[in-house]
Scaffold this active site. Structure first.
Site, PDB file in Angstrom:
ATOM      1  N   GLU A 105      -8.994   0.652   1.444  1.00 49.02           N
ATOM      2  CA  GLU A 105     -10.253   0.126   0.872  1.00 49.02           C
ATOM      3  C   GLU A 105     -10.819   1.254   0.024  1.00 49.02           C
ATOM      4  OE1 GLU A 105     -11.530  -2.848   1.273  1.00 49.02           O
ATOM      5  OE2 GLU A 105     -10.208  -3.592   2.842  1.00 49.02           O
ATOM      6  N   LYS A 137     -10.226   9.174  12.456  1.00 49.25           N
ATOM      7  CA  LYS A 137     -10.705  10.428  11.863  1.00 49.25           C
ATOM      8  C   LYS A 137     -11.867  10.096  10.932  1.00 49.25           C
ATOM      9  CE  LYS A 137     -10.391  12.860   8.361  1.00 49.25           C
ATOM     10  NZ  LYS A 137     -11.768  13.364   8.218  1.00 49.25           N
ATOM     11  N   GLU A 185     -16.424   6.125 -11.049  1.00 48.71           N
ATOM     12  CA  GLU A 185     -17.281   5.847  -9.897  1.00 48.71           C
ATOM     13  C   GLU A 185     -18.140   7.090  -9.641  1.00 48.71           C
ATOM     14  OE1 GLU A 185     -15.596   5.754  -5.910  1.00 48.71           O
ATOM     15  OE2 GLU A 185     -16.773   3.958  -5.509  1.00 48.71           O
ATOM     16  N   CYS A 232     -19.361   1.587  -1.815  1.00 45.86           N
ATOM     17  CA  CYS A 232     -18.197   1.201  -2.616  1.00 45.86           C
ATOM     18  C   CYS A 232     -18.497  -0.032  -3.439  1.00 45.86           C
ATOM     19  CB  CYS A 232     -17.004   0.954  -1.705  1.00 45.86           C
ATOM     20  SG  CYS A 232     -17.313  -0.301  -0.456  1.00 45.86           S
TER      21      CYS A 232
HETATM   22  P1  NDP Z   1     -12.524  10.603   0.484  1.00 45.77           P
HETATM   23  O1  NDP Z   1     -11.358   9.839  -0.003  1.00 45.77           O
HETATM   24  O2  NDP Z   1     -12.729  11.982   0.003  1.00 45.77           O
HETATM   25  O3  NDP Z   1     -12.494  10.714   2.093  1.00 45.77           O
HETATM   26  C1  NDP Z   1     -12.366   9.591   2.928  1.00 45.77           C
HETATM   27  C2  NDP Z   1     -11.775  10.048   4.250  1.00 45.77           C
HETATM   28  O4  NDP Z   1     -10.442  10.508   4.026  1.00 45.77           O
HETATM   29  C3  NDP Z   1     -12.528  11.213   4.876  1.00 45.77           C
HETATM   30  O5  NDP Z   1     -12.490  11.076   6.281  1.00 45.77           O
HETATM   31  C4  NDP Z   1     -11.703  12.396   4.417  1.00 45.77           C
HETATM   32  O6  NDP Z   1     -11.894  13.509   5.227  1.00 45.77           O
HETATM   33  C5  NDP Z   1     -10.302  11.818   4.524  1.00 45.77           C
HETATM   34  N1  NDP Z   1      -9.280  12.511   3.743  1.00 45.77           N
HETATM   35  C6  NDP Z   1      -9.421  13.246   2.615  1.00 45.77           C
HETATM   36  N2  NDP Z   1      -8.214  13.734   2.211  1.00 45.77           N
HETATM   37  C7  NDP Z   1      -7.292  13.290   3.105  1.00 45.77           C
HETATM   38  C8  NDP Z   1      -5.868  13.461   3.239  1.00 45.77           C
HETATM   39  N3  NDP Z   1      -5.151  14.154   2.368  1.00 45.77           N
HETATM   40  N4  NDP Z   1      -5.259  12.867   4.282  1.00 45.77           N
HETATM   41  C9  NDP Z   1      -5.952  12.135   5.173  1.00 45.77           C
HETATM   42  N5  NDP Z   1      -7.304  11.948   5.110  1.00 45.77           N
HETATM   43  C10 NDP Z   1      -7.959  12.511   4.088  1.00 45.77           C
HETATM   44  O7  NDP Z   1     -13.757   9.684   0.201  1.00 45.77           O
HETATM   45  P2  NDP Z   1     -15.271  10.042   0.386  1.00 45.77           P
HETATM   46  O8  NDP Z   1     -15.481  10.570   1.769  1.00 45.77           O
HETATM   47  O9  NDP Z   1     -15.683  10.856  -0.781  1.00 45.77           O
HETATM   48  O10 NDP Z   1     -15.928   8.582   0.350  1.00 45.77           O
HETATM   49  C11 NDP Z   1     -16.315   7.981  -0.818  1.00 45.77           C
HETATM   50  C12 NDP Z   1     -15.269   7.013  -1.318  1.00 45.77           C
HETATM   51  O11 NDP Z   1     -15.033   5.982  -0.363  1.00 45.77           O
HETATM   52  C13 NDP Z   1     -15.731   6.321  -2.568  1.00 45.77           C
HETATM   53  O12 NDP Z   1     -14.726   6.310  -3.542  1.00 45.77           O
HETATM   54  C14 NDP Z   1     -16.020   4.916  -2.094  1.00 45.77           C
HETATM   55  O13 NDP Z   1     -15.931   3.966  -3.097  1.00 45.77           O
HETATM   56  C15 NDP Z   1     -15.005   4.731  -1.033  1.00 45.77           C
HETATM   57  N6  NDP Z   1     -15.395   3.634  -0.130  1.00 45.77           N
HETATM   58  C16 NDP Z   1     -14.697   2.440  -0.181  1.00 45.77           C
HETATM   59  C17 NDP Z   1     -15.085   1.367   0.595  1.00 45.77           C
HETATM   60  C18 NDP Z   1     -14.334   0.058   0.544  1.00 45.77           C
HETATM   61  O14 NDP Z   1     -14.486  -0.735   1.461  1.00 45.77           O
HETATM   62  N7  NDP Z   1     -13.557  -0.214  -0.495  1.00 45.77           N
HETATM   63  C19 NDP Z   1     -16.250   1.452   1.490  1.00 45.77           C
HETATM   64  C20 NDP Z   1     -16.898   2.732   1.446  1.00 45.77           C
HETATM   65  C21 NDP Z   1     -16.475   3.781   0.660  1.00 45.77           C
HETATM   66  P3  NDP Z   1     -13.070  14.572   4.936  1.00 45.77           P
HETATM   67  O15 NDP Z   1     -14.133  13.900   4.163  1.00 45.77           O
HETATM   68  O16 NDP Z   1     -13.517  14.944   6.277  1.00 45.77           O
HETATM   69  O17 NDP Z   1     -12.413  15.687   4.196  1.00 45.77           O
END
Ligand code: NDP
Length: 499
Positions: free
Chosen positions: A258, A183, A391, A292
């Site tokens: 992650e 997803k 962040e 990230c």
């Molecule tokens: P989110 O946590 O909002 O979303 C990440 C994914 O999870 C999206 O596909 C989102 O869907 C989905 N999601 C959201 N809520 C749920 C739920 N309740 N159940 C299942 N899936 C869900 O993160 P962001 O998209 O805002 O991305 C930014 C974040 O990702 C930052 O905090 C960044 O640091 C982190 N990140 C970490 C990395 C690492 O390797 N440690 C690498 C890159 C980013 P949708 O967006 O479609 O609603």
């Protein structure tokens, strides 16, 4: 003919299940081009019913399909074919990715796509060399420890590097024989969808990789909650990760998370300051600041602080901001209106907390209706300020001075996050003290981001659970099975055979 002329944006993006594209079953959502600030395509969401179908396809492919049963050589051949196809279509994929992320096209071509392709090549190589264990210490017995694929994996990824991050998740899951439902973020499905199509053209059997698209709380939640999901691999924000782990706990599916970071980029007076400056700028402004592992807290030793800060601000002001398709652009738009508002809000919070905005802190409407923010550099009062703790996930650098190694360590470690850190110094005892004292999953010394795929990647504290990398992914996406047998028939007590 340019890529823009030859590639068509799909009018609609739905799901991909059992080797076929399928229309979504839920709401229609706009796919927005952040550089234009307007929708360019439509995503039809997968509702819980379609998630059920996708997990069913992945389960059937796992239980009855050829993929988990194929020889390693045959799986390697498909993974290598995928690698070659991603490279052959790198221009097209980069272009699609740019349309719904705003990431600079040059960065996509030079970093994201080669990395996505390399992920498949890496795991193809890895499975050709990985070994299982044998224990023979107990006289008369041999115990083998075998690894078997874990089953259906749910792979959830964010919008800041869709192809690079989801390719890592997919390659690491399927290489070991697992099947999956992915997803991607609902904001950025375009290139991931095309990548999955290319994977099938490379001979991936139907049902091994399925895609459901949609919002996290709708599609993502239904996926993680499905009882047939045996592994959850999530990249995204810390609060989402927490929720996902709670849901996965209901059916005891192990998770790797992650998550976010507020990584310290620590510059000592003993560093090559020119290189440290280049590295600090790359650390916070590449990928439009939305990564990230951004070095978003820049700690600089007080004796060189004023000079370093002045040069950092000067270079930040000179960044070429604009159309991400333009080869000269260094900083593109933020991914969404919400991200733009978030970055601007933090400039206000910097002032409220007693800091000062050295440059930026404003939107750039002169560049058009896209989500453009000026590169922002703030001087924080101290490390407790919100701009030093939260962040922000944008082109927003927080500067802080420090005096000695102990101070640098104390400030760097005073964070709920612990993903990565950067140390710039040519003084060995300083580097040693820092690498020993930093509480982060990765410490980069005198280099900006360098991801060693063989080594485990992941965070301490609120930055994550588990690791990605060769051995770590093998452990995660497989189950261990022990088979024990005697080398000579052992003496058995003969129950019920007495006089
Ligand atoms: P989110 O946590 O909002 O979303 C990440 C994914 O999870 C999206 O596909 C989102 O869907 C989905 N999601 C959201 N809520 C749920 C739920 N309740 N159940 C299942 N899936 C869900 O993160 P962001 O998209 O805002 O991305 C930014 C974040 O990702 C930052 O905090 C960044 O640091 C982190 N990140 C970490 C990395 C690492 O390797 N440690 C690498 C890159 C980013 P949708 O967006 O479609 O609603």
């Amino acid at each position: 003919m340019s890529v823009a002329q030859s590639v068509r944006l799909p009018q609609r993006v739905g799901a991909w299940i059992d080797g076929q594209p399928r229309p979504g079953t839920g709401e229609e959502l706009p796919i927005v081009n952040p550089a234009l600030g307007r929708p360019v395509s439509v995503l039809t969401e997968s509702d819980a019913g379609q998630v059920e179908v996708a997990v069913g396809a992945a389960r059937a492919a796992f239980e009855r399909g050829p993929w988990p049963r194929w020889s390693v050589e045959r799986r390697q051949a498909v993974l290598r074919d995928i690698q070659a196809r991603l490279l052959a279509h790198a221009e097209e994929l980069a272009w699609l990715e740019c349309q719904n992320t705003g990431i600079v096209l040059r960065e996509l071509r030079q970093r994201h796509l080669p990395r996505a392709a390399a992920n498949f090549g890496f795991f193809a190589d890895y499975i050709g060399q990985s070994a299982e264990h044998v224990y023979r210490q107990t006289p008369g017995y041999v115990s083998t420890v075998m690894r078997e694929p874990a089953g259906v994996a749910a792979l959830i990824s964010p919008w800041n590097a869709p192809v690079a991050l989801s390719s890592m998740q997919i390659a690491s899951a399927i290489a070991f024989g697992a099947t999956c439902v992915i997803k991607p973020s609902e904001q950025s499905p375009l290139a991931v969808q095309r990548m999955v199509e290319l994977m099938h053209e490379a001979g991936l059997p139907p049902g091994v990789v399925n895609v459901v698209n949609g919002r996290g709380p709708v599609t993502g939640q239904a996926l993680v909650a499905h009882p047939d999901v045996r592994r959850v691999c999530f990249t995204g924000g810390t609060e989402t990760g927490r929720r996902i782990m709670e849901v996965a706990a209901s059916h005891l599916a192990p998770c790797t998370l992650e998550l976010g970071g507020k990584s310290a980029n620590i510059v000592f007076a003993s560093a090559n300051l020119e290189r440290a400056l280049d590295g600090a700028l790359l650390g916070i402004f590449s990928n439009n600041g939305q990564q990230c592992l951004a070095g978003s807290r820049i700690l600089v030793q007080r004796s060189v602080f004023d000079d370093f800060a002045a040069r950092f601000v000067e270079r930040a002001r000179r960044l070429r901001i604009g159309d991400p398709m333009d080869a000269a652009t260094e900083l593109g738009p933020l991914a969404s209106q919400a991200q733009l508002q978030r970055v601007l809000r933090y400039a206000e919070l910097a002032r409220e907390d007693g800091g000062s905005v050295l440059t930026g802190g404003a939107a750039l409407p002169s560049l058009g209706p896209g989500f453009y923010a000026a590169p922002t550099v703030v001087l924080a009062l101290d490390n407790a300020c919100r701009v030093a703790q939260d962040e922000i996930f944008g082109p927003f650098a927080t500067l802080l001075p420090f005096d000695r190694v102990d101070d640098a360590l104390a400030i760097a470690n005073a964070s709920r996050y612990g993903l990565v850190s950067y140390v710039w110094s040519d003084h060995l005892p300083t580097v040693t003290a820092m690498t020993e004292g930093l509480r982060t999953g990765v410490v980069w010394v005198n280099t900006p981001m360098m991801r060693e795929l063989r080594a485990p990647f992941g965070g301490f504290k609120d930055s994550g659970v588990g690791r990605q990398g060769g051995a770590a992914c093998e452990a995660f996406f497989t189950e261990e099975k022990v088979v024990t047998w005697p080398t000579t028939p052992p003496a058995l007590r003969r129950l019920g055979a007495g006089p």
